[in-house]
Design a protein around this motif. Structure first.
Motif, PDB file in Angstrom:
ATOM      1  N   SER A 226       0.834  -1.208   0.000  1.00  0.00           N
ATOM      2  CA  SER A 226       0.000   0.000   0.000  1.00  0.00           C
ATOM      3  C   SER A 226       0.868   1.258   0.000  1.00  0.00           C
ATOM      4  O   SER A 226       0.577   2.219  -0.725  1.00  0.00           O
ATOM      5  CB  SER A 226      -0.916  -0.001   1.233  1.00  0.00           C
ATOM      6  OG  SER A 226      -1.829  -1.074   1.193  1.00  0.00           O
ATOM      7  N   PHE A 227       1.930   1.270   0.800  1.00  0.00           N
ATOM      8  CA  PHE A 227       2.858   2.408   0.789  1.00  0.00           C
ATOM      9  C   PHE A 227       3.496   2.571  -0.595  1.00  0.00           C
ATOM     10  O   PHE A 227       3.628   3.684  -1.104  1.00  0.00           O
ATOM     11  CB  PHE A 227       3.943   2.223   1.845  1.00  0.00           C
ATOM     12  CG  PHE A 227       3.556   2.713   3.210  1.00  0.00           C
ATOM     13  CD1 PHE A 227       3.686   4.052   3.542  1.00  0.00           C
ATOM     14  CD2 PHE A 227       3.055   1.836   4.162  1.00  0.00           C
ATOM     15  CE1 PHE A 227       3.340   4.509   4.795  1.00  0.00           C
ATOM     16  CE2 PHE A 227       2.699   2.285   5.424  1.00  0.00           C
ATOM     17  CZ  PHE A 227       2.835   3.621   5.748  1.00  0.00           C
ATOM     18  N   ARG A 228       3.905   1.449  -1.191  1.00  0.00           N
ATOM     19  CA  ARG A 228       4.562   1.528  -2.491  1.00  0.00           C
ATOM     20  C   ARG A 228       3.597   1.989  -3.578  1.00  0.00           C
ATOM     21  O   ARG A 228       3.942   2.828  -4.422  1.00  0.00           O
ATOM     22  CB  ARG A 228       5.152   0.158  -2.852  1.00  0.00           C
ATOM     23  CG  ARG A 228       5.921   0.163  -4.162  1.00  0.00           C
ATOM     24  CD  ARG A 228       6.669  -1.126  -4.414  1.00  0.00           C
ATOM     25  NE  ARG A 228       5.770  -2.264  -4.562  1.00  0.00           N
ATOM     26  CZ  ARG A 228       5.685  -3.263  -3.693  1.00  0.00           C
ATOM     27  NH1 ARG A 228       6.437  -3.264  -2.610  1.00  0.00           N
ATOM     28  NH2 ARG A 228       4.846  -4.261  -3.889  1.00  0.00           N
ATOM     29  N   LYS A 469      -4.065   3.161   3.357  1.00  0.00           N
ATOM     30  CA  LYS A 469      -4.951   2.110   2.844  1.00  0.00           C
ATOM     31  C   LYS A 469      -6.153   2.702   2.112  1.00  0.00           C
ATOM     32  O   LYS A 469      -6.629   2.127   1.130  1.00  0.00           O
ATOM     33  CB  LYS A 469      -5.427   1.225   3.995  1.00  0.00           C
ATOM     34  CG  LYS A 469      -4.336   0.299   4.531  1.00  0.00           C
ATOM     35  CD  LYS A 469      -4.908  -0.695   5.525  1.00  0.00           C
ATOM     36  CE  LYS A 469      -3.856  -1.729   5.923  1.00  0.00           C
ATOM     37  NZ  LYS A 469      -4.399  -2.745   6.868  1.00  0.00           N
ATOM     38  N   LEU A 470      -6.643   3.849   2.586  1.00  0.00           N
ATOM     39  CA  LEU A 470      -7.767   4.493   1.930  1.00  0.00           C
ATOM     40  C   LEU A 470      -7.417   4.884   0.501  1.00  0.00           C
ATOM     41  O   LEU A 470      -8.151   4.574  -0.446  1.00  0.00           O
ATOM     42  CB  LEU A 470      -8.199   5.721   2.732  1.00  0.00           C
ATOM     43  CG  LEU A 470      -9.323   6.572   2.124  1.00  0.00           C
ATOM     44  CD1 LEU A 470     -10.627   5.779   2.089  1.00  0.00           C
ATOM     45  CD2 LEU A 470      -9.508   7.865   2.916  1.00  0.00           C
ATOM     46  N   PHE A 471      -6.290   5.539   0.322  1.00  0.00           N
ATOM     47  CA  PHE A 471      -5.895   5.971  -1.018  1.00  0.00           C
ATOM     48  C   PHE A 471      -5.402   4.796  -1.870  1.00  0.00           C
ATOM     49  O   PHE A 471      -5.554   4.814  -3.089  1.00  0.00           O
ATOM     50  CB  PHE A 471      -4.803   7.044  -0.926  1.00  0.00           C
ATOM     51  CG  PHE A 471      -5.331   8.399  -0.586  1.00  0.00           C
ATOM     52  CD1 PHE A 471      -5.890   9.209  -1.569  1.00  0.00           C
ATOM     53  CD2 PHE A 471      -5.281   8.881   0.714  1.00  0.00           C
ATOM     54  CE1 PHE A 471      -6.383  10.471  -1.263  1.00  0.00           C
ATOM     55  CE2 PHE A 471      -5.771  10.137   1.030  1.00  0.00           C
ATOM     56  CZ  PHE A 471      -6.321  10.937   0.044  1.00  0.00           C
ATOM     57  N   ALA A 472      -4.804   3.788  -1.233  1.00  0.00           N
ATOM     58  CA  ALA A 472      -4.334   2.627  -1.995  1.00  0.00           C
ATOM     59  C   ALA A 472      -5.486   1.875  -2.634  1.00  0.00           C
ATOM     60  O   ALA A 472      -5.301   1.192  -3.655  1.00  0.00           O
ATOM     61  CB  ALA A 472      -3.532   1.692  -1.095  1.00  0.00           C
ATOM     62  N   ALA A 477      -4.683   4.923  -7.830  1.00  0.00           N
ATOM     63  CA  ALA A 477      -3.608   5.153  -6.868  1.00  0.00           C
ATOM     64  C   ALA A 477      -2.261   4.785  -7.469  1.00  0.00           C
ATOM     65  O   ALA A 477      -1.241   5.411  -7.186  1.00  0.00           O
ATOM     66  CB  ALA A 477      -3.860   4.345  -5.602  1.00  0.00           C
ATOM     67  N   SER A 478      -2.244   3.764  -8.294  1.00  0.00           N
ATOM     68  CA  SER A 478      -1.016   3.349  -8.969  1.00  0.00           C
ATOM     69  C   SER A 478      -1.372   2.881 -10.372  1.00  0.00           C
ATOM     70  O   SER A 478      -2.307   2.094 -10.546  1.00  0.00           O
ATOM     71  CB  SER A 478      -0.345   2.208  -8.191  1.00  0.00           C
ATOM     72  OG  SER A 478       0.789   1.730  -8.876  1.00  0.00           O
ATOM     73  N   ILE A 479      -0.662   3.409 -11.364  1.00  0.00           N
ATOM     74  CA  ILE A 479      -0.918   3.006 -12.745  1.00  0.00           C
ATOM     75  C   ILE A 479       0.390   2.551 -13.373  1.00  0.00           C
ATOM     76  O   ILE A 479       1.460   3.059 -13.077  1.00  0.00           O
ATOM     77  CB  ILE A 479      -1.534   4.149 -13.578  1.00  0.00           C
ATOM     78  CG1 ILE A 479      -0.583   5.351 -13.641  1.00  0.00           C
ATOM     79  CG2 ILE A 479      -2.882   4.566 -13.024  1.00  0.00           C
ATOM     80  CD1 ILE A 479      -1.073   6.445 -14.562  1.00  0.00           C
TER      81      ILE A 479
END
Length: 745
Positions: A226-228, A469-472, A477-479
């Motif tokens: 999630s951090f990554r 975790k909310l944004f993950a 959030a990650s593309i």
């Protein structure tokens, strides 16, 4: 040029990285020589001495970078590899750092006193699935079979050799400990972790150890991912941000220390101690050098230049060890810092002007000067502080993200477009968490329920985890950034930004142009993403990369991947990674047939590149039965979510594993070395396609249409008749990639 030292250091660092990762030393030398010749011509024609000097100096810096890497490789690195790689050696030495958990295993760093009876200092990475009951700085003697390490991160630390616990080895602890200055720093780190474990448990303990010490071993895989995925990995990897926060607290407490020399000495000692506690992480060392230069300027009543300080830090870190650029974190640290130094303030001023906050800031300042304590003043004052704080975080985060984007795209193949927004919430929480964690350790004598700093740290940790975790969980959030449309989007955005800049420059109406630029950029990205998703291939493929050392097989479709590690060299690993990373960054199942050098050595590589959901390691001896990823009995794992009607099964027995894929179009069987066909289930013995690295025992029980043999030519010729008897078509492949479409023709 006032910042020539800074540019020399940054050019030197950039060229080192380009040569290290892309091996383009000849191109750089040719370009540098061409620049020097061009500069000489311009000097003769226009007599522009400053331009001539800058071009020559920077070109010479680039050539020196190429030369230093060449000399280091041939004088330091290659002799070690040629002398010891793939050989059995006897050493005496000690565990040079705290053992680190890595996935399901433990990594030990051994520093030698002697090798084969000759005094020689080497660093060796020892990987084990089992706890060898060795602690930091324990002295030992050992007989090991070492191989060349393939991890750039370890090469950057001077660790050129590695060994797996499954290979032949013998370790005898000496019962003594090595004592040096670094051992005291590691001891302090262990003590800090012990104190933190008294106050925090679970994810709170993992996050606090990561934020304060950079130790991520206690973090769960999901939280780490999630951090990554949110682009917040820098919060759980000790960096210049952490040192700057702690040093700010230190200088705030001791800023009145007289004379100034004592302030310089005490702050420098703090920088050195914190760097040692965190293992001299490159980003911390970089920040420490820059902070020391700032403190030295304060002592000498001079204002240091940040760009020159950054360049000096680059030279200090890479002159003695050009392989330091193998640490991606170092490159990202320098790129982010450089971007912040040159772009953050202009972007902040632009946002203030675009949002028309100048009059707002001016009014708040006037009220402050007038010392009016009315409710109106308080409203203006706090609103002003909050708005400017948010704009500063956005400016810093956005510029840092833009400058590290090329590195993240090339190294990880994805970006986090929401990182600037997430930083508004996450970075203040991380700063407060760091403060409270430090104070918790300082006041550790206060019991847990009554320690206010521990309570505040636990609250900040929970809030930080909630935000991450909310944004993950958000869709963008990650593309993935390794698709053609992404590079097109970058090019379009750059052109739009340049056009908007010139329109603002010459028409003086720039406040209106950012909105259409942002909209057009977003539409370009959305269109590219939609078209790519619309026309993506949803078929299931079997990809096998094979060479003389074995093979790596992957079964993947649009959303699921299963990988069977069957050895292979670094080249085959890179080939399979490039193939998979173009489609996904998640592996559902990673199967390690057994704990041998060619099999288990790939485990850490895959877990570092991909988000591995589940790992299966087969160990028929039961030596690692306590590990939750190890299965010691014959087992069959079935995954049926690749496609409707598709089944992907893994079977392991008596030190061998096989993988069986059955779809509505084809059935494929993959066999590892040492397979006994009489031991595998009957329903797996018949397949349309069989891929094997050796001739299995009782191979006459097999039946197939096509058989791909990836073993040696000698074995192929010896058992040619046996192999031809089980298939309609026999194909020998050597050092190449096989890609088979498994559903349909």
């Amino acid at each position: 040029m006032k910042r020539l030292l800074g540019l020399i250091g940054l050019v030197y660092l950039s060229v080192l990285a380009a040569v290290f990762y892309f091996n383009i030393s000849a191109v750089i030398v040719v370009i540098s020589v061409s620049v020097i010749i061009t500069a000489v011509i311009i000097r003769l024609v226009k007599r522009d001495f400053e331009f001539f000097t800058n071009c020559v100096v920077l070109s010479l810096a680039a050539i020196c970078a190429v030369l230093s890497l060449f000399l280091y490789q041939n004088i330091v690195y290659n002799p070690v590899i040629d002398k010891y790689s793939d050989k059995e050696i006897k050493i005496s030495g000690y565990i040079a750092d705290e053992p680190q958990l890595s996935g399901k295993g433990v990594n030990y760093i051994i520093e030698t006193y002697s090798v084969n009876g000759v005094n020689e200092r080497l660093k060796i990475l020892f990987r084990s699935y089992n706890d060898l009951h060795l602690d930091e700085f324990d002295k030992l003697s050992a007989g090991l079979t070492v191989t060349q390490t393939d991890f750039d991160r370890y090469k950057s630390e001077g660790i050129f050799l590695s060994v797996n616990s499954s290979d032949k080895f013998e370790i005898q602890p000496a019962g003594e400990k090595e004592v040096n200055l670094y051992s005291y720093a590691v001891g302090l780190r262990v003590w800090i972790k012990e104190q933190l474990s008294r106050f925090f448990k679970g994810n709170d303990y993992g996050v606090i150890c990561a934020v304060m010490l950079g130790d991520k071993s206690a973090l769960t895989d999901d939280l780490n991912d999630s951090f990554r995925n949110t682009g917040m990995s820098h919060l759980i990897v000790v960096s210049g941000l952490h040192l700057s926060i702690l040093l700010s607290l230190f200088t705030l407490l001791f800023k009145k220390l007289k004379p100034r020399l004592w302030m310089l000495i005490s702050a420098s000692a703090f920088i050195l101690v914190y760097s040692a506690i965190t293992g001299f992480a490159p980003s911390v060392v970089r920040a420490g050098i820059m902070q020391f230069i700032i403190l030295l300027g304060y002592y000498l009543s001079r204002q240091p230049d940040s760009i020159n300080s950054l360049g000096l830090a680059a030279l200090a870190l890479t002159l003695g060890n050009p392989y330091a650029v193998g640490n991606i974190g170092l490159l990202m640290s320098f790129a982010a810092t450089f971007g912040i130094l040159i772009w953050a303030t202009p972007l902040y001023n632009f946002l203030v002007k675009a949002l028309r906050l100048n009059s707002f800031n001016k009014r708040a300042f006037e009220l402050k000067i007038a010392k009016k304590r009315s409710p109106r003043f308080l409203a203006y004052y706090f609103a002003n502080r909050i708005v400017n704080f948010v704009l500063q975080i956005i400016s810093v985060s956005l510029t840092a993200s833009l400058w590290i984007m090329p590195i993240t795209v090339l190294a990880f193949g994805k970006i986090s477009p929401l990182s600037a927004i997430i930083s508004i919430f996450a970075e203040p929480l991380a700063a407060v968490l760091l403060f409270c964690s430090l104070l918790t350790v300082v006041f550790c004598f206060i019991p847990n329920p009554f320690n206010p700093f521990a309570l505040a740290a636990a609250l900040c940790s929970k809030l930080l985890i909630f935000v991450i975790k909310l944004f993950a969980g958000l869709p963008f959030a990650s593309i993935k950034a390794d698709k053609p449309y992404f590079y097109i989007w970058i090019a379009v955005t750059v052109l739009l930004a340049i056009g908007a800049y010139f329109m603002w420059r010459y028409r003086k109406k720039g406040a209106r142009y950012p909105v259409p630029v942002i909209l057009l950029s977003a539409l370009t990205l959305l269109a590219g993403f939609s078209i790519t998703r619309m026309f993506r291939d949803k078929s299931t493929y079997l990809t096998v990369n094979c060479d003389s050392a074995g093979m790596i097989a992957a079964v993947n479709n649009d959303s699921n991947v299963s990988v069977l590690c069957c050895g292979g060299t670094n080249k085959s690993y890179k080939m399979i990674c490039e193939s998979l990373l173009s489609e996904t960054d998640t592996i559902d199942y990673l199967v390690v047939p057994r704990q041998t050098k060619y099999y288990s050595s790939l485990y850490e590589r895959f877990t570092s590149e991909f988000d591995v959901q589940e790992t299966l390691v087969y160990d028929n001896k039961g030596a690692a039965a306590d590990a939750d990823c190890v299965l010691c009995e014959p087992y069959t794992i079935t995954k049926s979510n690749l496609l409707p009607g598709a089944v992907n099964s893994v079977y392991a027995y008596n030190n061998f594993s096989c993988q069986y894929l059955k779809t509505d179009g084809k059935s494929v069987l993959l066999l590892t070395t040492g397979t006994d066909i009489s031991k595998i289930p009957v329903n797996m013995r018949a397949a349309d396609i069989i891929v094997t690295a050796s001739v299995p025992a009782n191979c006459e029980l097999l039946t197939c249409t096509d058989l791909y043999f990836t073993g040696s030519q000698k074995t192929f010729q010896k058992h040619l008749s046996d192999l031809e008897g089980v298939c309609d078509s026999l194909i020998r492949v050597n050092c190449e990639t096989i890609k088979i479409k498994c559903n349909g023709e």
